[in-house]
Design an enzyme around this catalytic site. Structure first.
Site, PDB file in Angstrom:
ATOM      1  N   ARG A 257       0.094  -8.450  10.909  1.00 53.35           N
ATOM      2  CA  ARG A 257       1.377  -7.801  11.170  1.00 53.35           C
ATOM      3  C   ARG A 257       2.517  -8.802  11.082  1.00 53.35           C
ATOM      4  NH1 ARG A 257       0.133  -3.839   9.294  1.00 53.35           N
ATOM      5  NH2 ARG A 257      -1.775  -5.012   8.882  1.00 53.35           N
TER       6      ARG A 257
ATOM      7  N   LYS B 106       0.807  -1.204   0.000  1.00 52.31           N
ATOM      8  CA  LYS B 106       0.000   0.000   0.000  1.00 52.31           C
ATOM      9  C   LYS B 106       0.853   1.274   0.000  1.00 52.31           C
ATOM     10  CE  LYS B 106      -1.915   0.416   3.943  1.00 52.31           C
ATOM     11  NZ  LYS B 106      -1.562   1.633   4.675  1.00 52.31           N
ATOM     12  N   THR B 107       1.756   1.354   0.955  1.00 53.10           N
ATOM     13  CA  THR B 107       2.601   2.540   1.044  1.00 53.10           C
ATOM     14  C   THR B 107       3.457   2.667  -0.200  1.00 53.10           C
ATOM     15  OG1 THR B 107       2.683   2.121   3.396  1.00 53.10           O
ATOM     16  CG2 THR B 107       4.190   3.777   2.544  1.00 53.10           C
TER      17      THR B 107
ATOM     18  N   ASP C 190      -3.811   8.313   2.640  1.00 54.85           N
ATOM     19  CA  ASP C 190      -3.495   6.972   3.131  1.00 54.85           C
ATOM     20  C   ASP C 190      -4.549   6.579   4.164  1.00 54.85           C
ATOM     21  OD1 ASP C 190      -2.168   4.667   3.542  1.00 54.85           O
ATOM     22  OD2 ASP C 190      -0.486   5.538   4.647  1.00 54.85           O
ATOM     23  N   GLU C 191      -4.744   5.292   4.374  1.00 54.53           N
ATOM     24  CA  GLU C 191      -5.694   4.803   5.394  1.00 54.53           C
ATOM     25  C   GLU C 191      -7.053   5.480   5.263  1.00 54.53           C
ATOM     26  OE1 GLU C 191      -4.642   2.348   7.070  1.00 54.53           O
ATOM     27  OE2 GLU C 191      -2.579   2.621   7.755  1.00 54.53           O
TER      28      GLU C 191
ATOM     29  N   GLN D 102      -9.519  -3.084   7.474  1.00 60.26           N
ATOM     30  CA  GLN D 102      -8.631  -2.556   8.513  1.00 60.26           C
ATOM     31  C   GLN D 102      -9.177  -1.283   9.140  1.00 60.26           C
ATOM     32  OE1 GLN D 102      -4.293  -2.943   8.047  1.00 60.26           O
ATOM     33  NE2 GLN D 102      -4.711  -3.582   5.953  1.00 60.26           N
TER      34      GLN D 102
END
Length: 727
Positions: A608, A35-36, A220-221, A251
């Site tokens: 994670r 994603k990043t 983002d997010e 998420q």
DNA sequence: ATATAGAATCTTTTT
DNA sequence: GATTCTATAT
């Protein structure tokens, strides 16, 4: 110019997103799907291929950590600093807008930022001014109410009474609180966003300016944005600047503070030309870990639908440890950490995750005993410590005399004879005359409303602050901080009041504050335009509360809440306290939708892990002072297919007799008192030296003894690790 | 006015 | 359990 490096290492959907035409784009990115990376490469693409000036790019994240990482990675990829680009958190960017346009925003130039602690105090004061009983209307609830309204963009004057007395009182508190904020020139977190939204909305010229400036906005997010933030984005993007939003509905874990998953759905509705890209290949976790996460999240209804897959091998099974109690849980994990390190692993490759920050304490004491370096994220932060806030309050009041929260904090800290009665005289006078407490105290003294003694004391305080302000004028920032700490006599106060151990700790922190101010970088060309360095530093302290202590350079185990783990990854992850009531948290049972949010939180936690994942729960746990028995393992454990789980047994499984009253002990230490040591016995320890046993407790793997060491004082040690020898 | 002791209260997550 | 408020003594 060769730009192949921007796309080369990406998979097909990643490439599609990065090289999308300048239109609204929604990237649904599963955990660990890069994603990043996509965001970073998209920015590189815009700059290098579309020739968009960095100046015209706005990139928003949720946490400061993410913002810093984003900037760093972009600069690494491009090999050059990208000044002029706006990268930051919603709150940080809103703050920047308000600083630039404080006049249009109708704020004092040196407005200060309230953290939630300050905010609560001010809410209490608002309630007191209305003569509302704290018991009947808990200030925390009012605070929550106010923040929720601000997140919806609602001001009190637009709120309608609905006959509900409770609601009416809340409106009154909200109104009174806003008046106090205005009077003191302070702004809370929600206000930063709301005020900056109104600033842009109500100033057509500013709106035009920023809409023209920001040609591209990246978020983002996105699943964590609330209504206000979404409106903020829409306002800044206008009709012409496309928004590039990256998010994962699975998420979304901040519903409790107003985040709206619906924003993801609304995005494609509001921007009908939006391109949607799904990233479903996971590059992080083993197949087993991913299967567990997928199986778990499948229990949620109404997902947008995504299926994460990986090319990676199965990997190890997920371990499940049933601990006897929370101490046993911690000592088992400590043992696993030792093992990992013996096998050549690093400690910072390990994360311990928990639902609530309070759970860290048991791990901390266990790790201290066993000499395992650790670092705790979240919880009590540096800039939130009492002594730091005291020092900052002094600094704040020199910058803005009208800052009432700071005034109240330090008028009598250290004690200087201005007691509760004097303060309340000043406070009442301030309320009646719509003055700040600073102005009120000057008038009260002049009018002789106080006894001679109290008047002198108040005068002394006023002079002290004025002298401070004069004394730090034109000094370097760290000298300002040093000077204020010295002339406030805070150090002496803490040493005298709290004794050596605690007092020294506070003194150390105050010294650290000086170092922090020395290290503070001042970048007048962008974010703190027309801002003096002290105000810039104070804002920085409020917006980035700073992490707890701990040497970031030492190889240490990482401990944090599941929430703050979002966006991070670790080779080995422990998810602890997998117990009904704790996780999922009992508060989630009542409200609809909360359980699904807990499940998403679990999904975040599981994903994670890269290689090794261990879940643990305790059969009994001491929490908030009393012991909980008959704990039921978390339902989430059962939602993971049994074939993926390897149930690890304690070497000494605790067994209960019929009455459940006493545990049998199968350990080799077994003897009359279950630990093998008797009270009063003299023992020796490898690092602590010699001492005398004071007490014993528990048995088996969690057996502990309290030892009074000759030089180190008394400590509780777990026998399984302490390796004590009798003398 | 202040220091202290004892009682009451609240415990999810964060910018 | 730990913090924060309240009552009491100094």
């Amino acid at each position: 110019m060769d730009v192949s490096y921007i796309l080369d290492e990406l998979n097909k959907p990643q490439r599609e997103a990065v090289s999308a035409p300048p239109a609204p784009v929604l990237v649904l990115a599963g955990a660990g799907s890069g994603k990043t990376r996509v965001l970073v490469h998209r920015i590189a693409w815009l700059i290098e291929v579309e020739h968009v000036a960095p100046f015209s790019i706005l990139s928003v994240t949720f946490t400061n950590k993410a913002a810093h990482e984003m900037r760093g990675r972009i600069e690494d990829l491009l090999g050059t600093p990208v000044g002029g680009m706006w990268v930051g958190t919603f709150h940080g960017l809103a703050h920047r807008l308000l600083r630039r346009h404080w006049q249009e925003a109708k704020l004092p130039q040196h407005f200060q930022i309230l953290d939630s602690d300050d905010q609560l105090r001010l809410v209490k004061r608002a309630q007191r001014s209305l003569d509302l009983d704290d018991k009947l209307w808990p200030p925390r609830q009012a605070q929550w109410f106010i923040n929720a309204r601000k997140d919806e963009g609602v001001r009190p004057q637009y709120m309608q009474e609905n006959g509900d007395i409770n609601y009416l009182q809340m409106i009154r508190i909200y109104t009174a609180y806003e008046d106090l904020c205005k009077q003191s020139g302070v702004v809370d977190f929600g206000e930063l966003l709301l005020r900056s939204l109104e600033l842009i909305r109500d100033n057509p010229e500013l709106q035009k300016h920023y809409q023209q400036r920001f040609r591209h906005i990246l978020v983002d997010e996105f699943q964590d944005t609330n209504e206000l933030q979404y409106a903020w984005l829409q306002l800044l993007s206008g009709a012409s600047s496309p928004v590039f939003a990256v998010g994962d509905d699975d998420q979304s874990i901040y519903g409790w503070r107003g985040a709206k998953i619906e924003n993801i759905q609304n995005f494609t509705r509001d921007y009908s030309s939006a391109i949607t890209v799904k990233l479903e290949q996971n590059y992080r976790s083993t197949s087993n870990i991913l299967d567990a996460a997928n199986a778990l999240i499948a229990n949620n209804a109404g997902r947008l639908g995504k299926n994460l897959w990986t090319d990676d091998p199965d990997g190890e099974l997920i371990k499940l440890y049933a601990a006897y109690n929370e101490i046993d849980e911690a000592s088992y994990i400590a043992g696993q950490i030792h093992k990992w390190v013996e096998q050549g692993g690093k400690r910072d490759e390990i994360a311990i995750l928990y639902r609530s920050n309070a759970q860290s304490r048991v791990f901390e004491s266990q790790f201290i005993e066993q000499g395992i370096p650790y670092r705790v994220y979240g919880g009590q932060r540096f800039f939130e410590r009492a002594e730091i806030k005291d020092a900052l309050a002094y600094l704040r009041i020199t910058a803005n005399r009208d800052d009432d929260p700071s005034f109240e904090r330090v008028v009598n800290q250290p004690t200087r004879g201005i007691g509760e009665k004097t303060v309340s005289v000043i406070r009442d006078y301030a309320t009646q005359h719509s003055l700040s407490m600073w102005q009120a105290s000057k008038e009260v003294v002049a009018n002789g409303h106080l006894t001679a003694r109290a008047g002198n004391a108040v005068n002394g305080f006023i002079e002290l602050i004025n002298e401070m302000a004069d004394g730090i004028y034109e000094l370097a920032l760290h000298d300002q901080v040093r000077h204020v700490i010295a002339s406030s006599k805070l150090k002496e106060h803490f040493l005298k009041k709290e004794g050596d151990e605690k007092g020294n700790n506070r003194v150390e922190n105050l010294k650290e504050l000086i170092s922090a101010s020395q290290a503070f970088e001042y970048k007048p060309e962008d974010e703190h335009a027309n801002l003096d360095i002290l105000t810039a530093f104070l804002s920085h302290a409020a917006l980035e509360a700073g992490e707890g202590q701990g040497d970031p350079n030492e190889d240490s185990v990482q401990m944090m809440s599941m929430h703050s783990a979002k966006g991070l990854e670790f080779p080995q992850v422990f998810i602890t306290g997998m117990e009904e009531g704790l996780f999922p948290h009992k508060n989630a049972l009542e409200e609809a939708g909360r359980m699904e949010e807990e499940r998403r939180l679990c999904y975040v936690a599981i994903t994670r892990a890269r290689q090794v994942l261990t879940l643990s729960y305790a059969e009994q746990r001491q929490l908030y002072g009393n012991t909980m028995y008959g704990i039921v393992p978390s339902k989430f454990i059962h939602e993971i297919p049994g074939s993926l789980i390897d149930e690890v047994r304690s070497q000494q499984v605790p067994t209960w007799n019929t009455f459940g009253s006493k545990r049998q002990n199968q350990s080799s230490y077994q003897s009359s008192n279950e630990t093998g040591f008797s009270i009063g016995q003299r023992i020796s320890h490898a690092t602590f030296g010699e001492g005398v046993i004071l007490d014993t407790e528990g048995a088996g793997s969690s057996a502990r003894v309290q030892v009074n060491f000759d030089y180190e004082g008394s400590k509780w040690l777990v026998l399984a690790y302490a390796n004590l020898s009798a003398i």
